[in-house]
Design an enzyme around this catalytic site. Structure first.
Site, PDB file in Angstrom:
ATOM      1  N   TYR A 161      -2.431   6.167  -8.166  1.00 17.31           N
ATOM      2  CA  TYR A 161      -1.517   5.106  -7.708  1.00 17.31           C
ATOM      3  C   TYR A 161      -1.935   5.202  -6.224  1.00 17.31           C
ATOM      4  CZ  TYR A 161       2.826   2.844  -6.196  1.00 17.31           C
ATOM      5  OH  TYR A 161       3.909   2.345  -5.501  1.00 17.31           O
ATOM      6  N   LYS A 165      -3.218   2.387  -3.635  1.00 14.31           N
ATOM      7  CA  LYS A 165      -2.107   1.735  -2.168  1.00 14.31           C
ATOM      8  C   LYS A 165      -2.936   2.007  -0.975  1.00 14.31           C
ATOM      9  CE  LYS A 165       1.215   0.127  -4.666  1.00 14.31           C
ATOM     10  NZ  LYS A 165       1.431  -1.343  -4.413  1.00 14.31           N
TER      11      LYS A 165
END
Length: 257
Positions: A161, A165
């Site tokens: 994740y 990002k």
């Protein structure tokens, strides 16, 4: 972040907010409507979206299009519906994000990596492409991507994740350069915000976690909505390619997620 609502700041403007049936996305849509915008909200499930539209004031203020963010046909439909309902598209908020896996990055499958990047990075690029082709390329606009503190520093268990990002932060910078001067592209990078999406990060240890924050509390969706509204508005007309960290002081004191 707590800022006074300006009822006219987005008067005459139209926004598309992805992942907006609840949590941060809904708070962003609610803030924009409160400041005069009309909005199209998207998410996977039609039922919660219909409820969101009602809470936002009904079809005079909001429309909804259900579908998957990584489906280009859905993106095309949402942009078309926005233009059909409201006649323009001035603001795009790329809020949709997923984090379906937890653990060391080398223990996770390549298919999991691909899914996270498809939704968190490539879909954001696809939304922007559709918005530019339909309206912003000719008329200008503002794009706000939802990134995360996890994209700025390592975070245990959510490395995939975080990597997605980090890619979105870089993409924000790149597109801020490529799309100026008529389209501005910025991002907001929250730390842990009290939403269902982030619940596994703070449930049963909120007191321990907030001790690492200079402001001694977790964020709320409204904190993030205020930051998004600033970047999307003309108040940020000389800001592009930037990531606004909204983290209660976590990164300044060296804390970890």
């Amino acid at each position: 972040m707590s800022t006074a609502v300006s009822p006219t700041r987005f008067r005459g403007r139209v926004a598309l907010v992805t992942g907006a049936s609840r949590g941060i996305g809904y708070a962003v849509a609610e803030r924009l409507v409160a400041e005069g915008a009309r909005v199209c909200v998207t998410a996977r499930s039609a039922g919660p979206l219909a409820e969101a539209v009602e809470r936002l004031g009904g079809p005079r203020h909001a429309v909804a299009v259900a579908g998957k963010a990584d489906d280009d046909a859905h993106r095309a439909e949402a942009v078309e519906r926005t233009l059909a309902a409201f006649g323009r598209l001035d603001v795009l908020v790329n809020n949709t994000g997923i984090n379906p896996v937890f653990g060391p990055v080398l223990d996770l499958t390549e298919s999991a990596w691909r899914k996270v990047f498809d939704v968190n990075v490539l879909a954001a690029l696809g939304w922007l492409r559709r918005a530019r082709e339909a309206w912003m390329g000719e008329h200008g606009g503002s794009v706000v991507n939802m990134t995360a503190v996890a994209g700025l520093k390592p975070a245990t268990g959510i490395g995939v994740y975080g990597a997605s990002k980090a890619a979105l932060i870089h993409l924000t910078e790149q597109l801020g350069q490529e799309l100026g001067p008529h389209i501005r592209v910025n991002s907001v990078a929250p730390a842990v915000v009290k939403t269902r999406f982030a619940s596994k990060l703070y449930e049963d240890r909120e007191q321990q976690l907030t001790a690492e924050y200079a402001l001694r509390r977790l964020g709320t969706p409204e904190d993030i909505a205020a930051a998004v509204a600033y970047l999307a508005s003309d108040d940020a007309s000389w800001v592009t390619g930037q990531t606004l960290v909204v983290d209660g002081g976590l990164t300044t004191v060296g804390g970890g997620i």
